[in-house]
Design a protein around this motif. Structure first.
Motif, mmCIF file in Angstrom:
data_model
loop_
_atom_site.group_PDB
_atom_site.id
_atom_site.type_symbol
_atom_site.label_atom_id
_atom_site.label_comp_id
_atom_site.label_asym_id
_atom_site.label_seq_id
_atom_site.Cartn_x
_atom_site.Cartn_y
_atom_site.Cartn_z
ATOM 1 N N GLN A 74 0.849 -1.187 0.000
ATOM 2 C CA GLN A 74 0.000 0.000 0.000
ATOM 3 C C GLN A 74 0.886 1.238 0.000
ATOM 4 O O GLN A 74 1.582 1.530 0.971
ATOM 5 N N ASN A 114 -4.328 4.701 -2.602
ATOM 6 C CA ASN A 114 -5.583 5.448 -2.653
ATOM 7 C C ASN A 114 -5.501 6.643 -3.597
ATOM 8 O O ASN A 114 -6.508 7.338 -3.802
ATOM 9 N N THR A 140 -12.620 0.601 0.806
ATOM 10 C CA THR A 140 -12.159 0.509 2.199
ATOM 11 C C THR A 140 -10.937 -0.395 2.316
ATOM 12 O O THR A 140 -10.572 -0.796 3.419
ATOM 13 N N ALA A 142 -7.628 0.002 2.100
ATOM 14 C CA ALA A 142 -6.524 0.442 2.962
ATOM 15 C C ALA A 142 -6.900 0.295 4.428
ATOM 16 O O ALA A 142 -6.093 -0.163 5.251
ATOM 17 N N ALA A 143 -8.114 0.680 4.773
ATOM 18 C CA ALA A 143 -8.550 0.552 6.165
ATOM 19 C C ALA A 143 -8.687 -0.912 6.568
ATOM 20 O O ALA A 143 -8.308 -1.304 7.679
ATOM 21 N N ASP A 144 -9.213 -1.735 5.673
ATOM 22 C CA ASP A 144 -9.448 -3.139 5.995
ATOM 23 C C ASP A 144 -8.144 -3.912 6.173
ATOM 24 O O ASP A 144 -8.106 -4.925 6.883
ATOM 25 N N THR A 145 -7.066 -3.449 5.520
ATOM 26 C CA THR A 145 -5.763 -4.105 5.687
ATOM 27 C C THR A 145 -4.968 -3.501 6.841
ATOM 28 O O THR A 145 -3.829 -3.895 7.088
ATOM 29 N N ASP A 146 -5.566 -2.522 7.541
ATOM 30 C CA ASP A 146 -4.933 -1.820 8.662
ATOM 31 C C ASP A 146 -3.847 -0.852 8.212
ATOM 32 O O ASP A 146 -3.087 -0.338 9.038
ATOM 33 N N ALA A 147 -3.766 -0.604 6.908
ATOM 34 C CA ALA A 147 -2.809 0.396 6.424
ATOM 35 C C ALA A 147 -3.321 1.803 6.719
ATOM 36 O O ALA A 147 -2.530 2.716 6.964
ATOM 37 N N GLU A 148 -4.669 1.978 6.677
ATOM 38 C CA GLU A 148 -5.286 3.283 6.883
ATOM 39 C C GLU A 148 -4.645 4.327 5.958
ATOM 40 O O GLU A 148 -4.650 4.147 4.756
ATOM 41 N N PHE A 149 -4.024 5.367 6.522
ATOM 42 C CA PHE A 149 -3.437 6.420 5.696
ATOM 43 C C PHE A 149 -1.919 6.256 5.566
ATOM 44 O O PHE A 149 -1.235 7.149 5.077
ATOM 45 N N THR A 170 4.750 -3.305 8.520
ATOM 46 C CA THR A 170 4.976 -1.920 8.130
ATOM 47 C C THR A 170 6.243 -1.424 8.808
ATOM 48 O O THR A 170 6.965 -2.209 9.447
#
Length: 209
Positions: A74, A114, A140, A142-149, A170
């Protein structure tokens, strides 16, 4: 510029042997961690996403490209005309031949961001990258993989049409993928970054300076 001390050959060989013993110990520990990684449980991951790609809309299952395993990086979205230095550095270190070698081991690689597809495509052209990419914008993922922003490497396994998440990492966990960093860790001046524990007088600069 400061330099390592000069010593007789036997003293150098002894110092190298001492360090080698520690290196071998670290290698055995990394092998043991890799063995645990292969034994991690997995969680089913719903494939409800529509990624924008140069070839059109694709599902997460499509990103496997027929392989059983998929590694997704990501790439951070920092807004229009802004690009993450760390993500850029990592992507610089993922050459197309390496993606082909992964495919030989039943693994697909995909860089997802994103950022809008056009922005990704423009940056890929500017950098001369040829590795595959997709946009997760308006999903969703990025959020679902816990990468978020942020940035993250996520590993998936496919069993027929069912997708499972098996691993993610990460920060310094992603660092181990970077060939250039791995080699720089072996040379006298290291990465020359200001967080490193180096002798006084060694050249250093901010990580992305």
């Amino acid at each position: 510029m400061e330099k390592p001390p000069i010593v007789p050959i036997e003293q150098w060989r002894q110092a190298r042997a001492d360090l080698l013993a520690e290196e071998k110990e670290a290698t055995r520990m990394l092998d043991a961690i890799a063995a645990r990684r292969r034994r991690l449980p997995m969680v089913e991951f719903s494939d409800t996403y529509e990624f924008d790609t140069p070839a059109g809309k694709r599902s997460l299952l499509d990103l496997f490209d027929g392989k059983r395993q998929l590694a997704v990086y990501q790439f951070m979205d920092l807004g229009p005309d802004a690009y993450c230095g760390g993500c850029t550095w990592l992507t610089d270190n993922v050459p197309s031949p390496a993606v082909g070698l992964l495919a030989d081991s039943d693994v697909s690689w995909m860089t997802v961001s994103n950022m809008p597809l056009a922005q990704i495509a423009g940056y890929w052209e500017q950098k001369g990258w040829t590795i595959p990419y997709a946009s997760s914008r308006d999903t969703t993922f990025a959020a679902d993989t816990d990468a978020e922003f942020g940035f993250m490497l996520t590993v998936f396994l496919r069993d027929g049409d069912r997708v499972y998440r098996t691993y993610n990492t990460t920060q310094r966990g992603v660092d181990r993928l970077v060939f250039t960093n791995s080699l720089l860790d072996l040379v006298p001046y290291g990465r020359q970054q200001d967080w490193e524990d180096s002798p006084p007088g060694w050249p250093q600069h901010p990580t992305y300076g």
